[in-house]
Scaffold this motif. Structure first.
Motif, PDB file in Angstrom:
ATOM      1  N   ALA A  84       0.830  -1.204   0.000  1.00 52.40           N
ATOM      2  CA  ALA A  84       0.000   0.000   0.000  1.00 52.40           C
ATOM      3  C   ALA A  84       0.866   1.255   0.000  1.00 52.40           C
ATOM      4  O   ALA A  84       0.559   2.239  -0.690  1.00 52.40           O
ATOM      5  CB  ALA A  84      -0.924  -0.001   1.218  1.00 52.40           C
ATOM      6  N   MET A  85       1.967   1.233   0.731  1.00 49.39           N
ATOM      7  CA  MET A  85       2.807   2.416   0.867  1.00 49.39           C
ATOM      8  C   MET A  85       3.693   2.664  -0.350  1.00 49.39           C
ATOM      9  O   MET A  85       4.251   3.754  -0.506  1.00 49.39           O
ATOM     10  CB  MET A  85       3.661   2.303   2.130  1.00 49.39           C
ATOM     11  CG  MET A  85       2.851   2.235   3.412  1.00 49.39           C
ATOM     12  SD  MET A  85       3.863   2.183   4.908  1.00 49.39           S
ATOM     13  CE  MET A  85       4.404   3.892   5.008  1.00 49.39           C
ATOM     14  N   THR A  86       3.843   1.646  -1.209  1.00 54.58           N
ATOM     15  CA  THR A  86       4.666   1.818  -2.404  1.00 54.58           C
ATOM     16  C   THR A  86       3.847   1.772  -3.685  1.00 54.58           C
ATOM     17  O   THR A  86       4.408   1.721  -4.782  1.00 54.58           O
ATOM     18  CB  THR A  86       5.763   0.733  -2.453  1.00 54.58           C
ATOM     19  OG1 THR A  86       5.154  -0.561  -2.344  1.00 54.58           O
ATOM     20  CG2 THR A  86       6.768   0.923  -1.331  1.00 54.58           C
ATOM     21  N   GLY A  87       2.511   1.765  -3.553  1.00 46.96           N
ATOM     22  CA  GLY A  87       1.656   1.814  -4.728  1.00 46.96           C
ATOM     23  C   GLY A  87       1.575   0.522  -5.501  1.00 46.96           C
ATOM     24  O   GLY A  87       1.186   0.514  -6.679  1.00 46.96           O
ATOM     25  N   LEU A  88       1.903  -0.596  -4.856  1.00 49.42           N
ATOM     26  CA  LEU A  88       1.838  -1.894  -5.514  1.00 49.42           C
ATOM     27  C   LEU A  88       0.478  -2.543  -5.265  1.00 49.42           C
ATOM     28  O   LEU A  88      -0.157  -2.290  -4.232  1.00 49.42           O
ATOM     29  CB  LEU A  88       2.931  -2.817  -4.982  1.00 49.42           C
ATOM     30  CG  LEU A  88       4.377  -2.427  -5.302  1.00 49.42           C
ATOM     31  CD1 LEU A  88       5.339  -3.307  -4.518  1.00 49.42           C
ATOM     32  CD2 LEU A  88       4.645  -2.545  -6.799  1.00 49.42           C
ATOM     33  N   PRO A  89       0.025  -3.398  -6.164  1.00 49.40           N
ATOM     34  CA  PRO A  89      -1.241  -4.106  -5.922  1.00 49.40           C
ATOM     35  C   PRO A  89      -1.083  -5.111  -4.798  1.00 49.40           C
ATOM     36  O   PRO A  89       0.017  -5.602  -4.532  1.00 49.40           O
ATOM     37  CB  PRO A  89      -1.506  -4.807  -7.260  1.00 49.40           C
ATOM     38  CG  PRO A  89      -0.143  -4.977  -7.872  1.00 49.40           C
ATOM     39  CD  PRO A  89       0.637  -3.766  -7.451  1.00 49.40           C
TER      40      PRO A  89
END
Length: 427
Positions: free
Chosen positions: A414-419
């Motif tokens: 969530a914090m790195t924009g990954l699914p």
């Protein structure tokens, strides 16, 4: 081409064979030898038996260049390491007057005795012509000698003496036999097994010699170690860089960090970089997620608090979970995990909140199998929940740790924009 030296570590002591103490000396010395480019081919443990120790020495002479022993240098009757090594190489033991005086000063000044007994004196008897390693951490000196094309180093057994002495004397002495050092990086991975990672990287690994690459399994996650032997760190880094980049390309977003010890450490880094906070609402993990994060110094800057709500009643009273929701779906369910994460986030005011509810065993609930866990993650604008089936035959500790890893990985993603991880594909 310069010769590559090989080594064997012989650890002496019946207590090692009985399992009364753990042999950390061999581990720590092997790690240090690797850093200076000396390959450890064998580690041997042998009891306080002169015949068996003598045989171990003869075997080591046949198969390696460097023999390193730990223990057997003290004042007791079973401390025979020096005697047997000297005999094997045809050397006499002679009194080292400087070590003799040092022993006398140590024993009398420390108040152990007014005089030095004969058995204490034997510690100052050393192989003729050896390089003496004075023991600033105890009484028994170590030493090194070269004979018949072999290199021999002896150190006392207690780790508090052995390892400082190896760092002070052993490494400088041995560097003359290697003009290269070993450097490595660890690629930390979560979301794929060691065997799956090995399969994914097989074509890459089979063609590698220097640098080399090897996968390792840890409890509920794994890592990939890339190692290079070179004359300088800069040269090693240049050798490893393209290999690491290719491995990361293959492994994708399952890679969570480099040269760190666990996925919560990566979350800690991200929390610091983004100045965010998080909270926890735990049931089956029993507070383990909070404990793991707060074990790291400085965690209070990012972890605001949480609750361990083990029973349905406490879930309702502390977290404000609607009892009807629990009755309708059971506590082990997606709606309850979602409500737990959302409510603890609202109560604490944290930026993120994770939740766990499930069955760590050994008993099920008549509906779900042991190892079923729902992990929730609440954040601004959305809540994610994943359903895990971690195995009915797994231990409680494994299920708890694995569920915690998934929660930390959800935070990382969530914090790195990954699914979020596609659990269907992973299990």
């Amino acid at each position: 081409m310069r010769k590559e030296y090989t080594a064997e570590i012989i650890s002496i002591g019946t207590e090692l064979l009985l399992g009364q103490i753990t042999n950390t000396d061999a581990r720590d010395i092997a790690q240090r030898l690797a850093r200076i480019g000396i390959n450890v081919l064998y580690t041997t443990e042998v009891g306080d038996n002169p015949e068996r120790l003598a045989r171990c020495i003869e075997i080591a002479k046949e198969r390696v260049d460097i023999i390193i022993t730990t223990a057997g240098l003290g004042p007791t009757v079973d401390d025979l390491t020096k005697v047997l090594l000297a005999r094997s190489f045809g050397l006499e033991l002679v009194m080292d007057e400087k070590e003799k005086q040092g022993l006398y000063d140590y024993i009398t000044n420390e108040g152990y005795s007014e005089e030095m007994s004969r058995n204490n004196l034997q510690q100052a008897m050393l192989p003729e012509g050896c390089t003496v390693f004075h023991n600033y951490w105890g009484t028994a000196p170590g030493c090194a000698f070269q004979k018949d094309g072999k290199v021999v180093l002896m150190f006392p057994g207690p780790p508090k003496e052995c390892i400082p002495m190896f760092d002070r004397y052993g490494i400088p002495y041995l560097k003359q036999f290697s003009d290269e050092e070993i450097f490595s990086h660890e690629i930390r991975v979560f979301g794929t097994s060691e065997s799956a990672m090995d399969f994914m990287l097989r074509d890459l690994m089979k063609d590698l010699t220097n640098p080399s690459m090897a996968p390792y399994a840890k409890e509920a996650d794994c890592f990939l170690r890339v190692t290079a032997k070179a004359k300088s760190e800069e040269e090693a880094e240049a050798m490893m860089k393209p290999v690491i980049e290719k491995a990361v390309e293959i492994l994708g977003d399952n890679v969570y960090g480099f040269d760190i010890s666990c996925v919560e450490e990566r979350v800690f880094q991200l929390m610091g970089e983004q100045k965010k906070t998080f909270a926890t609402a735990e049931s089956c993990t029993g507070g383990d997620i909070a404990r793991r994060f707060t074990d790291m110094s400085g965690a209070s800057e990012f972890y605001v608090g949480g609750a361990v709500t083990y029973t349905d009643d406490v879930k309702a009273k502390v977290l404000g979970i609607d009892p009807e929701l629990i009755r309708e779906h059971t506590a082990v369910s997606e709606p309850v995990a979602r409500a737990m994460a959302e409510n603890i986030r609202r109560i604490t005011g944290a930026d993120y909140a994770v939740s766990t509810t499930g069955l760590a065993g050994p008993d099920g609930d008549g509906i779900h199998e042991v190892g079923t866990v729902f992990c929730g993650l609440a954040m601004e604008g959305r809540t994610e929940v994943i359903e895990l089936h971690l195995g009915a035959n797994r231990t409680r500790d494994y299920i708890r740790r694995c569920a915690g890893n998934f929660c930390f990985d959800m935070l990382r993603r969530a914090m790195t924009g990954l699914p979020m991880m596609n659990i269907t594909e992973q299990n």
